[in-house]
Motif scaffolding. Sequence first.
Motif, PDB file in Angstrom:
ATOM      1  N   MET A   1       0.832  -1.202   0.000  1.00  0.00           N
ATOM      2  CA  MET A   1       0.000   0.000   0.000  1.00  0.00           C
ATOM      3  C   MET A   1       0.869   1.255   0.000  1.00  0.00           C
ATOM      4  N   ASN A   2       1.947   1.252   0.781  1.00  0.00           N
ATOM      5  CA  ASN A   2       2.878   2.381   0.769  1.00  0.00           C
ATOM      6  C   ASN A   2       3.443   2.606  -0.623  1.00  0.00           C
ATOM      7  N   ALA A   3       3.782   1.515  -1.296  1.00  0.00           N
ATOM      8  CA  ALA A   3       4.332   1.617  -2.652  1.00  0.00           C
ATOM      9  C   ALA A   3       3.303   2.210  -3.610  1.00  0.00           C
ATOM     10  N   MET A   4       2.058   1.760  -3.508  1.00  0.00           N
ATOM     11  CA  MET A   4       1.016   2.244  -4.416  1.00  0.00           C
ATOM     12  C   MET A   4       0.680   3.708  -4.179  1.00  0.00           C
ATOM     13  N   VAL A   5       0.748   4.128  -2.925  1.00  0.00           N
ATOM     14  CA  VAL A   5       0.482   5.525  -2.623  1.00  0.00           C
ATOM     15  C   VAL A   5       1.631   6.402  -3.117  1.00  0.00           C
ATOM     16  N   ALA A   6       2.849   5.861  -3.094  1.00  0.00           N
ATOM     17  CA  ALA A   6       4.027   6.633  -3.513  1.00  0.00           C
ATOM     18  C   ALA A   6       4.213   6.667  -5.025  1.00  0.00           C
ATOM     19  N   ALA A   7       3.653   5.694  -5.719  1.00  0.00           N
ATOM     20  CA  ALA A   7       3.912   5.550  -7.159  1.00  0.00           C
ATOM     21  C   ALA A   7       2.904   6.312  -8.004  1.00  0.00           C
ATOM     22  N   GLN A   8       3.345   6.631  -9.236  1.00  0.00           N
ATOM     23  CA  GLN A   8       2.390   7.126 -10.231  1.00  0.00           C
ATOM     24  C   GLN A   8       1.858   5.973 -11.070  1.00  0.00           C
ATOM     25  N   SER A   9       2.686   4.925 -11.201  1.00  0.00           N
ATOM     26  CA  SER A   9       2.328   3.824 -12.101  1.00  0.00           C
ATOM     27  C   SER A   9       2.598   2.486 -11.445  1.00  0.00           C
ATOM     28  N   LEU A  10       1.836   1.498 -11.900  1.00  0.00           N
ATOM     29  CA  LEU A  10       1.984   0.131 -11.409  1.00  0.00           C
ATOM     30  C   LEU A  10       2.341  -0.771 -12.581  1.00  0.00           C
ATOM     31  N   LEU A  11       3.416  -1.530 -12.421  1.00  0.00           N
ATOM     32  CA  LEU A  11       3.829  -2.521 -13.409  1.00  0.00           C
ATOM     33  C   LEU A  11       3.556  -3.896 -12.811  1.00  0.00           C
ATOM     34  N   VAL A  12       2.756  -4.699 -13.502  1.00  0.00           N
ATOM     35  CA  VAL A  12       2.300  -5.977 -12.955  1.00  0.00           C
ATOM     36  C   VAL A  12       2.882  -7.148 -13.751  1.00  0.00           C
ATOM     37  N   PRO A  13       3.832  -7.890 -13.178  1.00  0.00           N
ATOM     38  CA  PRO A  13       4.292  -9.120 -13.826  1.00  0.00           C
ATOM     39  C   PRO A  13       3.248 -10.226 -13.623  1.00  0.00           C
ATOM     40  N   LEU A  14       2.974 -10.967 -14.681  1.00  0.00           N
ATOM     41  CA  LEU A  14       1.958 -12.017 -14.636  1.00  0.00           C
ATOM     42  C   LEU A  14       2.535 -13.285 -15.253  1.00  0.00           C
ATOM     43  N   GLN A  15       2.645 -14.325 -14.462  1.00  0.00           N
ATOM     44  CA  GLN A  15       3.258 -15.566 -14.932  1.00  0.00           C
ATOM     45  C   GLN A  15       2.344 -16.303 -15.902  1.00  0.00           C
ATOM     46  N   CYS A  16       2.944 -16.865 -16.957  1.00  0.00           N
ATOM     47  CA  CYS A  16       2.178 -17.619 -17.952  1.00  0.00           C
ATOM     48  C   CYS A  16       1.885 -19.024 -17.437  1.00  0.00           C
ATOM     49  N   GLU A  17       0.913 -19.098 -16.548  1.00  0.00           N
ATOM     50  CA  GLU A  17       0.508 -20.386 -15.992  1.00  0.00           C
ATOM     51  C   GLU A  17      -1.014 -20.428 -15.892  1.00  0.00           C
ATOM     52  N   PHE A  18      -1.542 -21.594 -15.539  1.00  0.00           N
ATOM     53  CA  PHE A  18      -2.979 -21.817 -15.574  1.00  0.00           C
ATOM     54  C   PHE A  18      -3.753 -20.821 -14.720  1.00  0.00           C
ATOM     55  N   PHE A  19      -3.222 -20.496 -13.541  1.00  0.00           N
ATOM     56  CA  PHE A  19      -3.939 -19.605 -12.626  1.00  0.00           C
ATOM     57  C   PHE A  19      -3.478 -18.161 -12.749  1.00  0.00           C
ATOM     58  N   ALA A  20      -2.990 -17.775 -13.921  1.00  0.00           N
ATOM     59  CA  ALA A  20      -2.407 -16.443 -14.102  1.00  0.00           C
ATOM     60  C   ALA A  20      -3.358 -15.327 -13.698  1.00  0.00           C
ATOM     61  N   LEU A  21      -4.617 -15.440 -14.097  1.00  0.00           N
ATOM     62  CA  LEU A  21      -5.565 -14.349 -13.837  1.00  0.00           C
ATOM     63  C   LEU A  21      -6.198 -14.431 -12.455  1.00  0.00           C
ATOM     64  N   GLU A  22      -5.963 -15.559 -11.781  1.00  0.00           N
ATOM     65  CA  GLU A  22      -6.531 -15.707 -10.440  1.00  0.00           C
ATOM     66  C   GLU A  22      -5.832 -14.742  -9.491  1.00  0.00           C
ATOM     67  N   GLY A  23      -6.557 -13.968  -8.799  1.00  0.00           N
ATOM     68  CA  GLY A  23      -5.981 -12.994  -7.879  1.00  0.00           C
ATOM     69  C   GLY A  23      -5.738 -11.638  -8.506  1.00  0.00           C
ATOM     70  N   LEU A  24      -5.728 -11.579  -9.845  1.00  0.00           N
ATOM     71  CA  LEU A  24      -5.500 -10.286 -10.493  1.00  0.00           C
ATOM     72  C   LEU A  24      -6.643  -9.320 -10.198  1.00  0.00           C
ATOM     73  N   SER A  25      -7.851  -9.844 -10.124  1.00  0.00           N
ATOM     74  CA  SER A  25      -8.998  -8.968  -9.829  1.00  0.00           C
ATOM     75  C   SER A  25      -8.854  -8.339  -8.453  1.00  0.00           C
ATOM     76  N   GLN A  26      -8.285  -9.083  -7.498  1.00  0.00           N
ATOM     77  CA  GLN A  26      -8.066  -8.526  -6.162  1.00  0.00           C
ATOM     78  C   GLN A  26      -7.058  -7.383  -6.221  1.00  0.00           C
ATOM     79  N   LEU A  27      -6.001  -7.561  -7.006  1.00  0.00           N
ATOM     80  CA  LEU A  27      -5.010  -6.504  -7.174  1.00  0.00           C
ATOM     81  C   LEU A  27      -5.640  -5.271  -7.821  1.00  0.00           C
ATOM     82  N   LEU A  28      -6.440  -5.488  -8.860  1.00  0.00           N
ATOM     83  CA  LEU A  28      -7.081  -4.374  -9.552  1.00  0.00           C
ATOM     84  C   LEU A  28      -8.054  -3.640  -8.629  1.00  0.00           C
ATOM     85  N   ASN A  29      -8.750  -4.391  -7.781  1.00  0.00           N
ATOM     86  CA  ASN A  29      -9.658  -3.759  -6.820  1.00  0.00           C
ATOM     87  C   ASN A  29      -8.891  -2.909  -5.811  1.00  0.00           C
TER      88      ASN A  29
END
Length: 260
Positions: free
Chosen positions: A135-163
């Motif tokens: 949270m400290n990082a997100m408040v300090a940053a202007q931009s977010l870079l999200v690495p996403l692994q090419c695996e079956f559950f890649a999108l799982e949890g991404l919605s939580q991050l986006l929220n």
Amino acid sequence: MIRIAVANQKGGVGKTTTAINVATAIAATGRRVLIVDLDPQGNSSTGVGVDQNTRQRTSYDVLIGACSAADAVVPTAIPRLSLIASTVDLSGAEVELVEMEGRIHRLDTALQAPAMQAYDYIIIDCPPSLGILTMNAMVAAQSLLVPLQCEFFALEGLSQLLNTVERVRAGYNQRLNIVGVVLTMYDKRNRLSEQVAADVRAVLGKIVFETIIPRNVRLSEAPSHGLPALVYDHRCAGSEAYIDLSRELLGRTEPHARAA
């Protein structure tokens, strides 16, 4: 100054590898770059060759107010690349910060100091969680870079991050944007990687970088030598991919920039 947080609450997706190699590639263009290691594991610090015994002032000290951000900066062997290191002490910050005033603004406040304006880019390597450090990082940053692994559950949890990003944007940092999602650990021999990449692009569209980071043994070897892959073996497939990614990133953060 452009501040970018590299975040994904899922571990093992290539956050640290992305942070140190993107930072190295940007520094190679002549820009001054600072990595802030905000992960108690301290892998970014190790990955750029800063020994545990030399980490006297760290991101923990910055967050609790024991020293300024400028006082915690140490040089690396890579030209124009500096570091605020991390140690396991940072794990205690999750508890200590809860009682502190402005607990999720402390990194932002520290990085706003005049001495920090000397840097063109600040890259913040986040821990694999959505706790108070991220949270400290997100408040300090202007931009977010999200690495996403090419695996079956890649999108799982991404919605939580986006929220979480939306909550931070609404309540604490209106300027925060997702500069891009980068697909990592892509195995061209595996049809699943190809399918996951296609699915991610179908869901997220142009937010996904064109560059894909492959599985590459040289990327895995480099940290054990205290070097970013771009220094360890700049001709390997992983290094070439991170150079391409950095060009894309510069194009998104500096629309008129030309990467060297």
